[in-house]
Scaffold this motif. Structure first.
Motif, PDB file in Angstrom:
ATOM      1  N   ALA A  49       0.831  -1.203   0.000  1.00  0.00           N
ATOM      2  CA  ALA A  49       0.000   0.000   0.000  1.00  0.00           C
ATOM      3  C   ALA A  49       0.870   1.258   0.000  1.00  0.00           C
ATOM      4  O   ALA A  49       0.562   2.236  -0.698  1.00  0.00           O
ATOM      5  CB  ALA A  49      -0.938  -0.006   1.208  1.00  0.00           C
ATOM      6  N   ASP A  50       1.955   1.228   0.759  1.00  0.00           N
ATOM      7  CA  ASP A  50       2.881   2.369   0.793  1.00  0.00           C
ATOM      8  C   ASP A  50       3.456   2.641  -0.595  1.00  0.00           C
ATOM      9  O   ASP A  50       3.502   3.797  -1.045  1.00  0.00           O
ATOM     10  CB  ASP A  50       3.999   2.080   1.797  1.00  0.00           C
ATOM     11  CG  ASP A  50       5.137   3.076   1.704  1.00  0.00           C
ATOM     12  OD1 ASP A  50       4.871   4.290   1.634  1.00  0.00           O
ATOM     13  OD2 ASP A  50       6.311   2.639   1.670  1.00  0.00           O
ATOM     14  N   GLN A  51       3.883   1.590  -1.296  1.00  0.00           N
ATOM     15  CA  GLN A  51       4.432   1.766  -2.653  1.00  0.00           C
ATOM     16  C   GLN A  51       3.394   2.361  -3.593  1.00  0.00           C
ATOM     17  O   GLN A  51       3.690   3.267  -4.386  1.00  0.00           O
ATOM     18  CB  GLN A  51       4.921   0.422  -3.181  1.00  0.00           C
ATOM     19  CG  GLN A  51       6.117  -0.140  -2.436  1.00  0.00           C
ATOM     20  CD  GLN A  51       6.411  -1.596  -2.800  1.00  0.00           C
ATOM     21  OE1 GLN A  51       5.687  -2.211  -3.597  1.00  0.00           O
ATOM     22  NE2 GLN A  51       7.467  -2.152  -2.221  1.00  0.00           N
ATOM     23  N   GLN A  52       2.154   1.869  -3.508  1.00  0.00           N
ATOM     24  CA  GLN A  52       1.079   2.370  -4.362  1.00  0.00           C
ATOM     25  C   GLN A  52       0.776   3.833  -4.067  1.00  0.00           C
ATOM     26  O   GLN A  52       0.595   4.648  -4.985  1.00  0.00           O
ATOM     27  CB  GLN A  52      -0.186   1.526  -4.153  1.00  0.00           C
ATOM     28  CG  GLN A  52      -0.057   0.082  -4.586  1.00  0.00           C
ATOM     29  CD  GLN A  52       0.179  -0.061  -6.081  1.00  0.00           C
ATOM     30  OE1 GLN A  52      -0.512   0.558  -6.888  1.00  0.00           O
ATOM     31  NE2 GLN A  52       1.170  -0.845  -6.456  1.00  0.00           N
ATOM     32  N   LEU A  53       0.716   4.180  -2.796  1.00  0.00           N
ATOM     33  CA  LEU A  53       0.407   5.555  -2.408  1.00  0.00           C
ATOM     34  C   LEU A  53       1.511   6.510  -2.845  1.00  0.00           C
ATOM     35  O   LEU A  53       1.227   7.630  -3.304  1.00  0.00           O
ATOM     36  CB  LEU A  53       0.207   5.636  -0.885  1.00  0.00           C
ATOM     37  CG  LEU A  53      -1.127   5.080  -0.376  1.00  0.00           C
ATOM     38  CD1 LEU A  53      -1.050   4.755   1.114  1.00  0.00           C
ATOM     39  CD2 LEU A  53      -2.250   6.085  -0.640  1.00  0.00           C
ATOM     40  N   GLN A  54       2.756   6.078  -2.731  1.00  0.00           N
ATOM     41  CA  GLN A  54       3.860   6.938  -3.171  1.00  0.00           C
ATOM     42  C   GLN A  54       3.817   7.139  -4.686  1.00  0.00           C
ATOM     43  O   GLN A  54       3.975   8.275  -5.169  1.00  0.00           O
ATOM     44  CB  GLN A  54       5.198   6.323  -2.757  1.00  0.00           C
ATOM     45  CG  GLN A  54       5.465   6.381  -1.259  1.00  0.00           C
ATOM     46  CD  GLN A  54       6.919   6.097  -0.914  1.00  0.00           C
ATOM     47  OE1 GLN A  54       7.811   6.767  -1.413  1.00  0.00           O
ATOM     48  NE2 GLN A  54       7.154   5.109  -0.062  1.00  0.00           N
ATOM     49  N   ASN A  55       3.594   6.047  -5.429  1.00  0.00           N
ATOM     50  CA  ASN A  55       3.581   6.139  -6.891  1.00  0.00           C
ATOM     51  C   ASN A  55       2.415   6.957  -7.416  1.00  0.00           C
ATOM     52  O   ASN A  55       2.556   7.713  -8.377  1.00  0.00           O
ATOM     53  CB  ASN A  55       3.533   4.731  -7.502  1.00  0.00           C
ATOM     54  CG  ASN A  55       4.796   3.938  -7.236  1.00  0.00           C
ATOM     55  OD1 ASN A  55       5.852   4.518  -6.961  1.00  0.00           O
ATOM     56  ND2 ASN A  55       4.719   2.623  -7.294  1.00  0.00           N
ATOM     57  N   ARG A  56       1.251   6.812  -6.800  1.00  0.00           N
ATOM     58  CA  ARG A  56       0.049   7.468  -7.310  1.00  0.00           C
ATOM     59  C   ARG A  56      -0.153   8.880  -6.778  1.00  0.00           C
ATOM     60  O   ARG A  56      -0.596   9.768  -7.502  1.00  0.00           O
ATOM     61  CB  ARG A  56      -1.195   6.641  -6.945  1.00  0.00           C
ATOM     62  CG  ARG A  56      -1.243   5.249  -7.565  1.00  0.00           C
ATOM     63  CD  ARG A  56      -2.424   4.483  -7.003  1.00  0.00           C
ATOM     64  NE  ARG A  56      -2.455   3.109  -7.514  1.00  0.00           N
ATOM     65  CZ  ARG A  56      -3.559   2.477  -7.862  1.00  0.00           C
ATOM     66  NH1 ARG A  56      -4.727   3.079  -7.755  1.00  0.00           N
ATOM     67  NH2 ARG A  56      -3.507   1.244  -8.307  1.00  0.00           N
ATOM     68  N   TYR A  57       0.113   9.058  -5.479  1.00  0.00           N
ATOM     69  CA  TYR A  57      -0.292  10.318  -4.840  1.00  0.00           C
ATOM     70  C   TYR A  57       0.846  11.068  -4.152  1.00  0.00           C
ATOM     71  O   TYR A  57       0.618  12.133  -3.586  1.00  0.00           O
ATOM     72  CB  TYR A  57      -1.385  10.033  -3.799  1.00  0.00           C
ATOM     73  CG  TYR A  57      -2.551   9.259  -4.358  1.00  0.00           C
ATOM     74  CD1 TYR A  57      -3.446   9.843  -5.254  1.00  0.00           C
ATOM     75  CD2 TYR A  57      -2.757   7.918  -3.999  1.00  0.00           C
ATOM     76  CE1 TYR A  57      -4.513   9.136  -5.768  1.00  0.00           C
ATOM     77  CE2 TYR A  57      -3.821   7.191  -4.509  1.00  0.00           C
ATOM     78  CZ  TYR A  57      -4.695   7.800  -5.402  1.00  0.00           C
ATOM     79  OH  TYR A  57      -5.750   7.095  -5.906  1.00  0.00           O
ATOM     80  N   GLY A  58       2.050  10.491  -4.167  1.00  0.00           N
ATOM     81  CA  GLY A  58       3.162  11.146  -3.484  1.00  0.00           C
ATOM     82  C   GLY A  58       3.018  11.129  -1.983  1.00  0.00           C
ATOM     83  O   GLY A  58       3.560  11.975  -1.281  1.00  0.00           O
ATOM     84  N   VAL A  59       2.278  10.146  -1.452  1.00  0.00           N
ATOM     85  CA  VAL A  59       2.055  10.011  -0.007  1.00  0.00           C
ATOM     86  C   VAL A  59       2.834   8.799   0.493  1.00  0.00           C
ATOM     87  O   VAL A  59       2.735   7.710  -0.074  1.00  0.00           O
ATOM     88  CB  VAL A  59       0.556   9.826   0.309  1.00  0.00           C
ATOM     89  CG1 VAL A  59       0.349   9.507   1.792  1.00  0.00           C
ATOM     90  CG2 VAL A  59      -0.233  11.070  -0.076  1.00  0.00           C
ATOM     91  N   GLN A  60       3.600   8.994   1.566  1.00  0.00           N
ATOM     92  CA  GLN A  60       4.355   7.881   2.156  1.00  0.00           C
ATOM     93  C   GLN A  60       3.597   7.353   3.370  1.00  0.00           C
ATOM     94  O   GLN A  60       3.159   8.121   4.225  1.00  0.00           O
ATOM     95  CB  GLN A  60       5.752   8.328   2.572  1.00  0.00           C
ATOM     96  CG  GLN A  60       6.626   7.179   3.059  1.00  0.00           C
ATOM     97  CD  GLN A  60       8.073   7.598   3.287  1.00  0.00           C
ATOM     98  OE1 GLN A  60       8.401   8.786   3.248  1.00  0.00           O
ATOM     99  NE2 GLN A  60       8.946   6.634   3.525  1.00  0.00           N
ATOM    100  N   LEU A  61       3.429   6.022   3.442  1.00  0.00           N
ATOM    101  CA  LEU A  61       2.728   5.386   4.558  1.00  0.00           C
ATOM    102  C   LEU A  61       3.741   4.686   5.451  1.00  0.00           C
ATOM    103  O   LEU A  61       4.419   3.754   5.033  1.00  0.00           O
ATOM    104  CB  LEU A  61       1.704   4.377   4.026  1.00  0.00           C
ATOM    105  CG  LEU A  61       0.816   3.690   5.071  1.00  0.00           C
ATOM    106  CD1 LEU A  61      -0.095   4.696   5.763  1.00  0.00           C
ATOM    107  CD2 LEU A  61      -0.013   2.580   4.430  1.00  0.00           C
ATOM    108  N   LYS A  62       3.839   5.137   6.682  1.00  0.00           N
ATOM    109  CA  LYS A  62       4.742   4.534   7.666  1.00  0.00           C
ATOM    110  C   LYS A  62       3.918   3.708   8.648  1.00  0.00           C
ATOM    111  O   LYS A  62       3.102   4.258   9.396  1.00  0.00           O
ATOM    112  CB  LYS A  62       5.510   5.628   8.425  1.00  0.00           C
ATOM    113  CG  LYS A  62       6.566   6.356   7.608  1.00  0.00           C
ATOM    114  CD  LYS A  62       7.849   5.558   7.556  1.00  0.00           C
ATOM    115  CE  LYS A  62       8.979   6.393   6.958  1.00  0.00           C
ATOM    116  NZ  LYS A  62      10.227   5.616   6.855  1.00  0.00           N
ATOM    117  N   HIS A  63       4.123   2.391   8.630  1.00  0.00           N
ATOM    118  CA  HIS A  63       3.403   1.498   9.524  1.00  0.00           C
ATOM    119  C   HIS A  63       4.087   1.510  10.886  1.00  0.00           C
ATOM    120  O   HIS A  63       5.191   0.999  11.050  1.00  0.00           O
ATOM    121  CB  HIS A  63       3.388   0.088   8.923  1.00  0.00           C
ATOM    122  CG  HIS A  63       2.667  -0.918   9.767  1.00  0.00           C
ATOM    123  ND1 HIS A  63       2.713  -2.284   9.502  1.00  0.00           N
ATOM    124  CD2 HIS A  63       1.867  -0.796  10.859  1.00  0.00           C
ATOM    125  CE1 HIS A  63       1.988  -2.921  10.402  1.00  0.00           C
ATOM    126  NE2 HIS A  63       1.474  -2.059  11.239  1.00  0.00           N
TER     127      HIS A  63
END
Length: 387
Positions: free
Chosen positions: A55-69
């Motif tokens: 999900a983090d990879q997808q969010l970075q690629n699509r929206y420039g958002v980094q997800l830190k679990h």
């Protein structure tokens, strides 16, 4: 003429409203770009951890958002941290941007005004959610739009049909099996949520007053009521624990350890909150092909698990974008895939089918008790059996 004018006015207002919503979401997308979302979520499953990395990879690629679990053992820890920030007056730039919650943690966060919202109407993918699921209540507590549904949980059991062809169908049967095969039955240690859920499900079957569990309880002023309703549970555990795994002096840390113990044939049953868990474990090589998931005759304790944003989140826009992605058809279909996680989706069946994923088969549902009972039950369990 008047009717025509009224109709044109309604159409104009509707168009402007939709445009405003679209503009609002565009603004959110722009604001979210470059943000890092600190997501406090249970970290006890490798499959879930891997899914969130995807999900983090997808969010970075699509929206420039980094997800830190941010991996936590119990979301109650996050609730306490947020309460401390509230007490300290930290009303912005908080340490938590997104939480995976339900039940007593949601009730506590809502009661203490720790949540941002309402949020669901701002999410474009909210319209795809199956509203026939109990997405408007969380353990009897109205959600009021402050949390978005993410998946469906059911307390079920896994057995190996080769070693246990006729598994127990009730908690009474479970005790008989434990007596017949000492050391082969157990449950996770509360307050780990699988263990606490086991206690609630057992109490719902064993107490002659199950309806009481759906009414709030104040343990300080209603101790006699608590003792009366829960007495059958403690009587049951007094018999179960001595013949349980490790004689009840030690308990598994959670579902993952129980599945490992089942695979090693140290246990006859494992507990999970995912009706697809056996299939997923087989496909991931963690259980043999003969493993199977089932529910007791009374049904499976069931709930929706949710995503919410703290009131003082630093990356509020990024959190909204993250939630909207996590309830998207692609993300939900992947999450429901037993090769990946196998967590049942909260989307409409037609939406899921278009994304290439069938809806999960669910067992007969038992609603969760009122959350005020949980802490009281966990505290009493700890007093009696904690080591």
């Amino acid at each position: 003429m008047k009717r025509l004018f009224t109709g044109l006015l309604v159409l104009l207002v509707s168009t402007l409203t939709n445009a405003q919503n679209l503009t609002d979401w565009d603004t959110i997308l722009k604001e979210a770009r470059g943000q890092t979302v600190y997501f406090n979520a249970w970290g006890g499953s490798q499959e879930i951890n891997d899914y969130l990395r995807w999900a983090d990879q997808q969010l970075q690629n699509r929206y420039g958002v980094q997800l830190k679990h941010v991996k936590v053992t119990d979301i109650a820890e996050t609730t306490q941290r947020l309460l401390a920030e509230k007490t300290a007056g930290k009303n912005q730039d908080g340490s938590v941007d997104l939480v995976w919650i339900n039940g007593e943690n949601f009730q506590s966060m809502k009661k203490n005004h720790l949540l941002y919202g309402p949020i669901v109407d701002r999410l474009p993918n909210w319209k795809l959610v199956d509203k026939t699921l109990p997405v408007f209540e969380d353990f009897t507590e109205p959600t009021e739009g402050f949390e978005a549904p993410w998946g469906v949980g059911q307390l079920v059991f896994i057995h190996d049909t080769q070693t246990l062809s006729n598994p127990p169908r009730s908690f009474s049967d479970l005790l008989s099996l434990a007596n017949a095969f000492p050391g082969k039955i157990t449950y996770p240690q509360p307050p780990e949520f699988h263990g606490s859920s086991f206690l609630k499900a057992a109490l719902l079957e064993l107490t002659p007053e199950p309806g009481e569990l759906y009414k709030p309880i104040d343990i300080q002023s209603e101790k006699n009521r608590f003792n009366r309703v829960t007495a059958p549970l403690w009587h049951y555990l007094d018999q179960l624990n001595p013949v349980a795994w490790q004689q009840g002096k030690q308990f598994p840390s959670g579902s993952s350890q129980m599945i490992q113990l089942l695979d090693d044939r140290q246990l006859l049953l494992a507990i999970t909150f995912n009706p697809n868990a056996a299939k997923a474990a087989i496909e991931n090589g963690k259980l043999p092909q003969t493993a199977s998931t089932y529910a007791f005759e009374q049904g499976a304790l069931s709930n929706i698990h949710f995503l919410a944003i703290p009131w003082n989140a630093k990356a509020r826009a990024g959190a909204l974008v993250t939630i909207n992605f996590l309830i998207s058809p692609q993300a939900q279909a992947r999450k429901a895939d037993t090769h990946i996680w196998g967590d049942p989706s909260i989307l409409n069946k037609d939406v899921l089918a278009k994304a290439g994923q069938k809806s999960s088969k669910l067992f007969k549902s038992i609603p969760e008790p009122h959350p005020s009972w949980l802490l009281a039950i966990e505290t009493e369990w700890q007093r009696r059996y904690g080591h």
